[in-house]
Design an enzyme around this catalytic site. Structure first.
Site, PDB file in Angstrom:
ATOM      1  N   ASN A  35      -2.182   2.254   5.763  1.00 42.62           N
ATOM      2  CA  ASN A  35      -1.300   1.176   5.339  1.00 42.62           C
ATOM      3  C   ASN A  35      -1.008   0.341   6.576  1.00 42.62           C
ATOM      4  O   ASN A  35      -0.545   0.879   7.575  1.00 42.62           O
ATOM      5  CB  ASN A  35      -0.011   1.804   4.778  1.00 42.62           C
ATOM      6  CG  ASN A  35       0.995   0.767   4.343  1.00 42.62           C
ATOM      7  OD1 ASN A  35       0.699  -0.409   4.282  1.00 42.62           O
ATOM      8  ND2 ASN A  35       2.202   1.233   4.027  1.00 42.62           N
ATOM      9  N   GLY A  36      -1.313  -0.944   6.543  1.00 42.21           N
ATOM     10  CA  GLY A  36      -1.080  -1.799   7.715  1.00 42.21           C
ATOM     11  C   GLY A  36      -2.312  -2.629   7.999  1.00 42.21           C
ATOM     12  O   GLY A  36      -3.183  -2.796   7.139  1.00 42.21           O
ATOM     13  N   CYS A  78       0.851  -1.181   0.000  1.00 42.71           N
ATOM     14  CA  CYS A  78       0.000   0.000   0.000  1.00 42.71           C
ATOM     15  C   CYS A  78       0.896   1.243   0.000  1.00 42.71           C
ATOM     16  O   CYS A  78       1.926   1.272   0.643  1.00 42.71           O
ATOM     17  CB  CYS A  78      -0.938   0.098   1.193  1.00 42.71           C
ATOM     18  SG  CYS A  78      -2.083  -1.255   1.338  1.00 42.71           S
ATOM     19  N   ARG A 134       4.071  -0.553  -4.820  1.00 41.63           N
ATOM     20  CA  ARG A 134       3.796  -1.018  -3.454  1.00 41.63           C
ATOM     21  C   ARG A 134       2.430  -1.689  -3.331  1.00 41.63           C
ATOM     22  O   ARG A 134       2.083  -2.217  -2.272  1.00 41.63           O
ATOM     23  CB  ARG A 134       3.855   0.166  -2.477  1.00 41.63           C
ATOM     24  CG  ARG A 134       5.213   0.818  -2.397  1.00 41.63           C
ATOM     25  CD  ARG A 134       5.181   1.945  -1.410  1.00 41.63           C
ATOM     26  NE  ARG A 134       5.039   1.446  -0.061  1.00 41.63           N
ATOM     27  CZ  ARG A 134       6.028   1.321   0.811  1.00 41.63           C
ATOM     28  NH1 ARG A 134       7.238   1.662   0.464  1.00 41.63           N
ATOM     29  NH2 ARG A 134       5.803   0.872   2.020  1.00 41.63           N
ATOM     30  N   LYS A 137      12.223 -16.273  -8.961  1.00 40.63           N
ATOM     31  CA  LYS A 137      12.075 -15.185  -9.938  1.00 40.63           C
ATOM     32  C   LYS A 137      11.116 -15.597 -11.045  1.00 40.63           C
ATOM     33  O   LYS A 137      10.239 -14.845 -11.439  1.00 40.63           O
ATOM     34  CB  LYS A 137      13.465 -14.876 -10.512  1.00 40.63           C
ATOM     35  CG  LYS A 137      13.836 -13.482 -10.736  1.00 40.63           C
ATOM     36  CD  LYS A 137      13.981 -12.526  -9.576  1.00 40.63           C
ATOM     37  CE  LYS A 137      13.478 -12.888  -8.252  1.00 40.63           C
ATOM     38  NZ  LYS A 137      13.741 -12.072  -7.135  1.00 40.63           N
ATOM     39  N   GLU A 177      16.679 -19.113  -5.843  1.00 40.48           N
ATOM     40  CA  GLU A 177      16.372 -17.734  -6.216  1.00 40.48           C
ATOM     41  C   GLU A 177      15.878 -17.665  -7.665  1.00 40.48           C
ATOM     42  O   GLU A 177      14.944 -16.933  -7.981  1.00 40.48           O
ATOM     43  CB  GLU A 177      17.624 -16.869  -5.990  1.00 40.48           C
ATOM     44  CG  GLU A 177      17.527 -15.428  -6.454  1.00 40.48           C
ATOM     45  CD  GLU A 177      16.350 -14.655  -5.882  1.00 40.48           C
ATOM     46  OE1 GLU A 177      15.720 -15.094  -4.906  1.00 40.48           O
ATOM     47  OE2 GLU A 177      16.032 -13.585  -6.453  1.00 40.48           O
ATOM     48  N   GLU A 180       7.364 -15.867  -9.725  1.00 40.83           N
ATOM     49  CA  GLU A 180       6.674 -14.652  -9.292  1.00 40.83           C
ATOM     50  C   GLU A 180       6.316 -13.715 -10.443  1.00 40.83           C
ATOM     51  O   GLU A 180       5.351 -12.975 -10.333  1.00 40.83           O
ATOM     52  CB  GLU A 180       7.451 -13.909  -8.207  1.00 40.83           C
ATOM     53  CG  GLU A 180       8.650 -13.145  -8.675  1.00 40.83           C
ATOM     54  CD  GLU A 180       9.346 -12.410  -7.541  1.00 40.83           C
ATOM     55  OE1 GLU A 180       8.679 -11.679  -6.803  1.00 40.83           O
ATOM     56  OE2 GLU A 180      10.575 -12.560  -7.417  1.00 40.83           O
ATOM     57  N   TRP A 197      -2.942  -2.706  -1.634  1.00 47.22           N
ATOM     58  CA  TRP A 197      -2.673  -4.130  -1.758  1.00 47.22           C
ATOM     59  C   TRP A 197      -3.596  -4.780  -0.733  1.00 47.22           C
ATOM     60  O   TRP A 197      -3.430  -4.617   0.471  1.00 47.22           O
ATOM     61  CB  TRP A 197      -1.211  -4.428  -1.445  1.00 47.22           C
ATOM     62  CG  TRP A 197      -0.838  -5.853  -1.667  1.00 47.22           C
ATOM     63  CD1 TRP A 197      -0.449  -6.413  -2.849  1.00 47.22           C
ATOM     64  CD2 TRP A 197      -0.817  -6.909  -0.694  1.00 47.22           C
ATOM     65  NE1 TRP A 197      -0.189  -7.750  -2.677  1.00 47.22           N
ATOM     66  CE2 TRP A 197      -0.415  -8.081  -1.370  1.00 47.22           C
ATOM     67  CE3 TRP A 197      -1.107  -6.978   0.655  1.00 47.22           C
ATOM     68  CZ2 TRP A 197      -0.286  -9.304  -0.720  1.00 47.22           C
ATOM     69  CZ3 TRP A 197      -0.979  -8.198   1.298  1.00 47.22           C
ATOM     70  CH2 TRP A 197      -0.578  -9.348   0.617  1.00 47.22           C
ATOM     71  N   HIS A 253      15.548 -38.663  -4.590  1.00 50.45           N
ATOM     72  CA  HIS A 253      14.731 -38.912  -3.395  1.00 50.45           C
ATOM     73  C   HIS A 253      13.283 -38.490  -3.633  1.00 50.45           C
ATOM     74  O   HIS A 253      12.529 -38.315  -2.682  1.00 50.45           O
ATOM     75  CB  HIS A 253      15.333 -38.188  -2.193  1.00 50.45           C
ATOM     76  CG  HIS A 253      16.722 -38.645  -1.895  1.00 50.45           C
ATOM     77  ND1 HIS A 253      16.994 -39.877  -1.342  1.00 50.45           N
ATOM     78  CD2 HIS A 253      17.936 -38.070  -2.134  1.00 50.45           C
ATOM     79  CE1 HIS A 253      18.302 -40.034  -1.227  1.00 50.45           C
ATOM     80  NE2 HIS A 253      18.895 -38.947  -1.710  1.00 50.45           N
ATOM     81  N   LYS A 303       5.611  -4.663  -3.586  1.00 57.13           N
ATOM     82  CA  LYS A 303       6.955  -4.472  -3.037  1.00 57.13           C
ATOM     83  C   LYS A 303       6.797  -4.074  -1.582  1.00 57.13           C
ATOM     84  O   LYS A 303       5.844  -3.391  -1.232  1.00 57.13           O
ATOM     85  CB  LYS A 303       7.615  -3.325  -3.822  1.00 57.13           C
ATOM     86  CG  LYS A 303       9.106  -3.220  -3.665  1.00 57.13           C
ATOM     87  CD  LYS A 303       9.807  -4.059  -4.684  1.00 57.13           C
ATOM     88  CE  LYS A 303      11.305  -3.937  -4.601  1.00 57.13           C
ATOM     89  NZ  LYS A 303      11.951  -5.075  -5.284  1.00 57.13           N
TER      90      LYS A 303
HETATM   91  C1  F6R Z   1      11.209 -11.509  -4.598  1.00 54.50           C
HETATM   92  C2  F6R Z   1      11.064 -10.434  -3.640  1.00 54.50           C
HETATM   93  C3  F6R Z   1      10.680 -10.786  -2.262  1.00 54.50           C
HETATM   94  C4  F6R Z   1      11.498  -9.959  -1.262  1.00 54.50           C
HETATM   95  C5  F6R Z   1      10.977 -10.195   0.163  1.00 54.50           C
HETATM   96  C6  F6R Z   1      11.795  -9.461   1.197  1.00 54.50           C
HETATM   97  O1  F6R Z   1      11.644 -11.020  -5.830  1.00 54.50           O
HETATM   98  O2  F6R Z   1      11.242  -9.298  -3.951  1.00 54.50           O
HETATM   99  O3  F6R Z   1      10.810 -12.139  -2.015  1.00 54.50           O
HETATM  100  O4  F6R Z   1      12.834 -10.314  -1.361  1.00 54.50           O
HETATM  101  O5  F6R Z   1       9.652  -9.760   0.230  1.00 54.50           O
HETATM  102  O6  F6R Z   1      11.788  -8.094   0.970  1.00 54.50           O
HETATM  103  P1  F6R Z   1      12.825  -7.136   1.654  1.00 54.50           P
HETATM  104  O7  F6R Z   1      14.161  -7.462   1.103  1.00 54.50           O
HETATM  105  O8  F6R Z   1      12.375  -5.766   1.284  1.00 54.50           O
HETATM  106  O9  F6R Z   1      12.765  -7.396   3.129  1.00 54.50           O
END
Ligand code: F6R
Length: 607
Positions: free
Chosen positions: A99-100, A2, A27, A487, A483, A490, A75, A506, A602
């Site tokens: 936000n929260g 948010c 966000r 990627k 990782e 997502e 969000w 396994h 984000k």
């Molecule tokens: C994946 C991604 C998330 C963040 C996670 C932690 O691409 O962006 O998995 O890595 O939400 O976020 P931060 O680093 O901001 O604590």
């Protein structure tokens, strides 16, 4: 998670709010809204489901020249994405953006019989609660906000305006960030300083438990217990160009391609190539304190957790008598883990605001353990609450998927490990190869990106219609595989999972068929031959293998191969660039929204 913006001054508030929301759209982007107030006390509330562009369509028919307003990009937590659940929420004469999460919203709602609820959100409950104390302007707005917040449990960053006092905005925070931008004859608010760029460089970061009354030329801050707080004005370090696409089609591609530069920023002033050492000032630990460390806990979520896992493999390789324990913040915060004596915790977060990571930090601090932040966002909550820290300095990451932060987090943690090893007297013949390769890594990243980009685009087009991906690696290539799989899933929504090569037989080997492709990470080194045998097992079962390797002698009949001409110790970091570009091009081929994948946002500031 948010985004909040607000404006009070001499300019058109609607214009400021919309442009601010666009900057914060990463966000949260399932709905958005703004409200502006005119001097005569009328309000214009506009809300729309979906992206800000939908809100702009409404705005075109409702232009006002109001000079005060607040806005929000959502969000969803409580209630589906819809216009009625979008913020701002109205109760009586007031409007609120939040936000929260208000955890006790159900209990509070029971007591607010006079308010007719129109949404399913916890935020509207907070608006109604504030209004119940406001009594249609019979009490100052800030007092009503304080009274309500004393009853609310949970996390919040809020902004509140009233039609009855259109010369003020009241803001407060507990657990969700809020920045106040100080201009000339205008004051702005945002949940992220990037929304203020181009308007002011002067910012006040509100702390948890603080509430502020904002006018166009003043900011008055106090605690919820009415103690006055003197505002500390800080300079915003980010520049406007850092939050623009700079000629790229997507922020994600820009952020992948800028890794040579972003890593250079992480390394700046920290590597002494002549004597083969690294130096980190931020953690603030003496040689004696570093020497004593026996246990490192590394806390993070998602990509930050993967960075911690990868760094742990490296740190264990060169630091004697130390155990490294990478943990997932959302799990660790509720575990009854024993923390041994002489532990230090690394708290890893790009945004510095992730709720679970922050909660772990607070728990760990309570146990008297020294905490060191590996953070990107300057002045963020985690950065402010840790005992010491190392900023990774990669600049803003706008695309929701984290890329450049990962690379720099790994290297910053490895450098922290190197400072421990140096203090413990590990021979420089062991440490120097690491320092040398770190020093050369930006150049190697540049060469790799240049040499593989076109090939990866072609391969990604070929695999874009596969339903499942299996990412494989062992040792340092295993966290890298994790990782890579994250990627891909997502942003392209292709189901992708990572396995350690040794785990294949396994169970996961049973999966292999024509719906799956396997991306095998095969760095040179001790375990290369074993990993190659595992690839043979996959090929023998009809797998569709894409091999990524820096070993010249690799000659298996795989479907596709990406050869890296550089990289030794940190080859997995280079292989991760391949995974990043692969995920990007698969997503482009599928025609999905690269920078704002569905359901995500984000900076995850809720649990
Ligand atoms: C994946 C991604 C998330 C963040 C996670 C932690 O691409 O962006 O998995 O890595 O939400 O976020 P931060 O680093 O901001 O604590």
């Amino acid at each position: 998670m948010c985004g909040i913006v607000g404006y009070i001054g001499g300019k058109n508030a609607q214009d400021f709010l919309i442009s601010g929301l666009k900057r914060l759209e990463y966000r949260g982007y399932d709905s958005a809204g703004i409200v502006t107030l005119s001097e005569d006390g009328s309000a214009t509330l506009l809300r729309a489901k979906g992206k800000i562009s939908n809100l702009e369509e409404k705005l075109a028919k409702n232009k006002r020249d109001d000079k005060v307003g607040i806005g929000h990009t959502r969000w969803a937590t409580h209630g589906e994405p819809s216009e009625k659940n979008a913020h701002p929420h109205q109760a009586g004469e007031i409007y609120l953006v939040h936000n929260g999460i208000i955890e006790n919203y159900k209990e509070l709602k029971q007591q607010l019989k006079e308010h007719e609820f129109k949404s399913e959100t916890d935020s509207e409950v907070l608006a109604a609660l504030i209004n119940s104390f406001y009594k249609d302007g019979k009490h100052p707005l800030i007092n009503a906000v304080v009274q309500a917040l004393k009853l609310a449990k949970g996390t919040y960053g809020i902004a509140v305006v009233s039609k009855l006092s259109p010369d003020e905005i009241v803001v407060a925070r507990s657990g969700s960030p809020l920045v106040i931008g100080v201009g000339h004859g205008e004051t702005m608010i945002a949940s992220d300083a990037s929304a203020l760029l181009g308007h002011t460089k002067q910012a006040i970061y509100l702390n948890d438990g603080e509430v502020a009354m904002i006018k166009k030329d003043s900011v008055e801050i106090k605690t919820l217990n009415a103690e006055p707080v003197s505002a500390k004005v800080e300079e915003i370090e980010t520049n406007l160009s850092a939050i623009q696409k700079g000629g790229y089609d997507h922020f994600l591609l820009k952020e992948i391609m800028e890794q040579p530069d972003s890593l250079t920023e992480t390394l700046r002033g920290r590597v002494n190539i002549e004597d083969g050492t690294v130096r980190l000032g931020g953690p603030g630990l003496s040689e004696g304190q570093l020497r004593k460390i026996k246990h490192l806990i590394i806390v993070g979520c998602g990509t930050a957790y993967h960075a911690g896992l990868l760094a742990s493999y490296y740190i264990e390789k060169f630091t004697p008598e130390i155990t490294v324990e990478p943990v997932i913040a959302s799990e660790y915060r509720y575990r009854q883990s024993y923390i041994p004596e002489d532990s230090v915790a690394l708290i890893v977060s790009q945004s510095g605001e992730t709720a679970d990571t922050l909660a772990c930090l607070r728990e760990i601090k309570k146990q008297g353990v020294t905490t060191i932040g590996i953070v990107n966002a300057i002045g963020s909550t985690i950065a402010r609450e840790v005992d010491g820290g190392t900023y990774v300095h990669v600049g803003p990451e706008i695309s929701v998927a984290s890329t450049k932060a990962f690379t720099s987090q790994v290297i910053a943690m490895v450098m922290f490990g190197l400072t421990i090893a140096q203090a413990k007297g590990v021979r420089s013949s062991i440490l120097k190869p690491y320092v040398n390769e770190i020093y050369n890594l930006p150049k190697m990243i540049h060469e790799t990106l240049e040499s593989v980009q076109d090939a990866i685009k072609n391969i990604a087009n070929k695999y874009a219609n596969y339903e499942h991906g299996i990412y494989l690696g062992r040792d340092t290539a295993y966290p890298t595989a994790m990782e890579g799989a994250l990627k891909l899933k997502e942003i392209s929504y292709v189901d992708a999972n990572a396995y350690a090569f040794g785990e294949l037989k396994h169970g996961p080997l049973a999966l292999i068929d024509d719906r799956f492709f396997e991306l095998a990470l095969l760095p040179k080194g001790e375990l290369y031959d074993k990993a190659v045998s595992n690839v043979q097992e996959v090929l023998a079962r009809g797998g569709h293998v894409i091999a990524v390797t820096n070993e010249e002698k690799f000659d298996l009949p795989v479907d596709d191969i990406i050869r890296l001409n550089t990289g030794d110790i940190f080859a997995p970091i280079l292989m991760n660039l391949v995974s990043q570009l692969f995920a990007y091009y698969v997503t482009v081929a599928k025609g999905y929204d690269v920078d704002q994948p569905r359901n995500l946002a984000k900076s995850v500031t809720v649990e």
